[in-house]
Scaffold this motif. Structure first.
Motif, PDB file in Angstrom:
ATOM      1  N   VAL A 107     -26.334 -14.984 -19.580  1.00 51.67           N
ATOM      2  CA  VAL A 107     -25.062 -14.000 -19.425  1.00 51.67           C
ATOM      3  C   VAL A 107     -23.755 -15.015 -20.014  1.00 51.67           C
ATOM      4  N   LEU A 108     -23.192 -14.239 -20.970  1.00 52.27           N
ATOM      5  CA  LEU A 108     -21.963 -14.988 -21.631  1.00 52.27           C
ATOM      6  C   LEU A 108     -20.816 -15.279 -20.515  1.00 52.27           C
ATOM      7  N   LEU A 109     -20.508 -16.665 -20.482  1.00 53.71           N
ATOM      8  CA  LEU A 109     -19.314 -17.112 -19.339  1.00 53.71           C
ATOM      9  C   LEU A 109     -18.310 -17.775 -20.302  1.00 53.71           C
ATOM     10  N   GLU A 124     -11.497  -8.411 -27.963  1.00 55.33           N
ATOM     11  CA  GLU A 124     -10.060  -9.279 -28.144  1.00 55.33           C
ATOM     12  C   GLU A 124     -10.501 -10.528 -27.643  1.00 55.33           C
ATOM     13  N   GLU A 125     -11.489 -10.971 -26.698  1.00 53.48           N
ATOM     14  CA  GLU A 125     -11.471 -12.152 -26.270  1.00 53.48           C
ATOM     15  C   GLU A 125     -12.690 -13.160 -27.272  1.00 53.48           C
ATOM     16  N   THR A 126     -13.635 -12.287 -27.697  1.00 52.66           N
ATOM     17  CA  THR A 126     -14.793 -12.978 -28.353  1.00 52.66           C
ATOM     18  C   THR A 126     -15.083 -12.390 -29.731  1.00 52.66           C
ATOM     19  N   GLY A 127     -14.643 -11.166 -30.048  1.00 50.89           N
ATOM     20  CA  GLY A 127     -14.716 -10.667 -31.344  1.00 50.89           C
ATOM     21  C   GLY A 127     -16.107  -9.922 -31.517  1.00 50.89           C
ATOM     22  N   MET A 128     -17.003 -10.004 -30.298  1.00 49.60           N
ATOM     23  CA  MET A 128     -18.098  -9.181 -30.485  1.00 49.60           C
ATOM     24  C   MET A 128     -18.039  -7.880 -29.949  1.00 49.60           C
ATOM     25  N   GLU A 129     -18.845  -7.160 -30.281  1.00 47.70           N
ATOM     26  CA  GLU A 129     -19.200  -5.560 -29.985  1.00 47.70           C
ATOM     27  C   GLU A 129     -20.346  -5.448 -29.288  1.00 47.70           C
ATOM     28  N   ILE A 130     -20.395  -4.294 -28.280  1.00 48.31           N
ATOM     29  CA  ILE A 130     -21.475  -4.098 -27.466  1.00 48.31           C
ATOM     30  C   ILE A 130     -22.113  -2.593 -27.505  1.00 48.31           C
ATOM     31  N   ASN A 131     -23.424  -2.320 -26.957  1.00 50.51           N
ATOM     32  CA  ASN A 131     -23.817  -1.169 -26.885  1.00 50.51           C
ATOM     33  C   ASN A 131     -23.259  -0.473 -25.703  1.00 50.51           C
ATOM     34  N   LYS A 132     -23.851   0.698 -25.250  1.00 54.04           N
ATOM     35  CA  LYS A 132     -23.361   1.300 -24.255  1.00 54.04           C
ATOM     36  C   LYS A 132     -23.301   0.346 -22.817  1.00 54.04           C
ATOM     37  N   THR A 133     -22.322   0.861 -22.029  1.00 58.41           N
ATOM     38  CA  THR A 133     -22.326  -0.167 -20.791  1.00 58.41           C
ATOM     39  C   THR A 133     -22.865   0.769 -19.591  1.00 58.41           C
ATOM     40  N   GLU A 134     -23.260   0.200 -18.574  1.00 57.10           N
ATOM     41  CA  GLU A 134     -23.640   0.562 -17.528  1.00 57.10           C
ATOM     42  C   GLU A 134     -22.818  -0.023 -16.265  1.00 57.10           C
ATOM     43  N   LEU A 135     -22.292   0.932 -15.208  1.00 60.66           N
ATOM     44  CA  LEU A 135     -21.655   0.503 -14.066  1.00 60.66           C
ATOM     45  C   LEU A 135     -22.716  -0.330 -13.230  1.00 60.66           C
ATOM     46  N   LEU A 136     -22.204  -1.214 -12.505  1.00 63.59           N
ATOM     47  CA  LEU A 136     -22.844  -2.201 -11.692  1.00 63.59           C
ATOM     48  C   LEU A 136     -22.541  -2.084 -10.204  1.00 63.59           C
ATOM     49  N   THR A 137     -21.267  -2.504  -9.942  1.00 65.01           N
ATOM     50  CA  THR A 137     -20.817  -2.354  -8.849  1.00 65.01           C
ATOM     51  C   THR A 137     -19.229  -2.823  -8.816  1.00 65.01           C
ATOM     52  N   THR A 159     -12.451  -5.214  -8.683  1.00 64.65           N
ATOM     53  CA  THR A 159     -12.906  -5.805  -9.858  1.00 64.65           C
ATOM     54  C   THR A 159     -14.211  -4.916  -9.916  1.00 64.65           C
ATOM     55  N   VAL A 160     -14.256  -4.245 -11.024  1.00 60.84           N
ATOM     56  CA  VAL A 160     -15.378  -3.271 -11.707  1.00 60.84           C
ATOM     57  C   VAL A 160     -16.109  -4.150 -12.612  1.00 60.84           C
ATOM     58  N   PHE A 161     -17.539  -4.295 -12.217  1.00 64.72           N
ATOM     59  CA  PHE A 161     -18.616  -5.069 -12.838  1.00 64.72           C
ATOM     60  C   PHE A 161     -19.311  -4.011 -13.751  1.00 64.72           C
ATOM     61  N   LEU A 162     -19.646  -4.329 -15.128  1.00 65.54           N
ATOM     62  CA  LEU A 162     -20.449  -3.506 -15.925  1.00 65.54           C
ATOM     63  C   LEU A 162     -21.407  -4.569 -16.623  1.00 65.54           C
ATOM     64  N   ARG A 163     -22.444  -3.979 -17.306  1.00 72.06           N
ATOM     65  CA  ARG A 163     -23.586  -4.536 -17.817  1.00 72.06           C
ATOM     66  C   ARG A 163     -23.669  -3.820 -19.363  1.00 72.06           C
ATOM     67  N   ALA A 164     -23.867  -4.860 -20.271  1.00 75.38           N
ATOM     68  CA  ALA A 164     -24.138  -4.237 -21.668  1.00 75.38           C
ATOM     69  C   ALA A 164     -24.881  -5.406 -22.653  1.00 75.38           C
ATOM     70  N   THR A 165     -25.511  -4.815 -23.471  1.00 75.56           N
ATOM     71  CA  THR A 165     -26.008  -5.960 -24.533  1.00 75.56           C
ATOM     72  C   THR A 165     -25.388  -5.886 -25.804  1.00 75.56           C
ATOM     73  N   LEU A 166     -25.495  -6.655 -26.762  1.00 77.84           N
ATOM     74  CA  LEU A 166     -24.831  -6.820 -27.859  1.00 77.84           C
ATOM     75  C   LEU A 166     -25.071  -5.668 -29.025  1.00 77.84           C
ATOM     76  N   ALA A 167     -24.209  -5.096 -29.536  1.00 80.63           N
ATOM     77  CA  ALA A 167     -24.682  -4.162 -30.730  1.00 80.63           C
ATOM     78  C   ALA A 167     -25.488  -4.923 -31.719  1.00 80.63           C
ATOM     79  N   ASP A 168     -25.275  -5.974 -31.940  1.00 78.55           N
ATOM     80  CA  ASP A 168     -25.899  -6.955 -33.102  1.00 78.55           C
ATOM     81  C   ASP A 168     -26.439  -8.206 -32.270  1.00 78.55           C
ATOM     82  N   PRO A 169     -27.681  -8.412 -32.045  1.00 80.62           N
ATOM     83  CA  PRO A 169     -27.796  -9.697 -31.156  1.00 80.62           C
ATOM     84  C   PRO A 169     -27.581 -10.973 -31.973  1.00 80.62           C
TER      85      PRO A 169
END
Length: 147
Positions: free
Chosen positions: A25-27, A62-75, A92-102
């Motif tokens: 996970v990215l931190l 804005e923070e990392t310059g990275m782009e993601i695929n579709k997000t999913e609401l977790l909790t 705090t709304v928590f979502l999950r995603a993966t990178l558009a380009d790994p």
């Protein structure tokens, strides 16, 4: 008894993202009056009229310059910070995603807010974690999809 609005801070909405890569996970390590030097997920304040998904994608870019695929609401969690220099309350709304380009690598585009970004194995997270994330980890929460 009514309280003066100037005396009572209003709750704010934060959207954060579990950006997953393999079992990591990215931190980033925060530079902030709230949770300074703790490790936290990318994210930020929800802007007026913005969806949770739009907010997560914008903040990550804005923070990392990275782009993601579709997000999913977790909790969603309710976090009151009374010990900070200025008490605050966040939903705090928590979502999950993966990178558009790994192959994308995180950049530290807001060095005044973050010491830097890195990938951490979920089973070996750094310390100290930012309070909302720490509470989730200690509760046994796992952001990874069940195969």
């Amino acid at each position: 008894m009514e309280q003066n609005a100037a005396e009572t801070p209003s709750p704010r909405v934060a959207v954060v993202l579990f950006l997953l890569k393999d079992k990591c996970v990215l931190l980033g390590r925060r530079r902030s009056s709230v949770g300074n030097s703790t490790f936290a997920l990318p994210g930020g304040h929800l802007e007026f009229g913005e969806s949770f998904e739009e907010c997560a994608a914008r903040e990550l870019k804005e923070e990392t310059g990275m782009e993601i695929n579709k997000t999913e609401l977790l909790t969603v969690t309710n976090n009151v910070f009374l010990e900070e220099p200025k008490p605050c309350h966040y939903v705090t709304v928590f979502l999950r995603a993966t990178l558009a380009d790994p192959e994308q690598m995180p950049q530290n585009l807001e060095p005044e807010k973050c010491y830097g970004w890195d990938w951490y194995d979920w089973d070996n997270l750094p310390n100290p974690l930012f309070l909302p994330l720490d509470k989730m980890v200690k509760s046994g929460f796992n952001p990874f999809p069940i195969d």
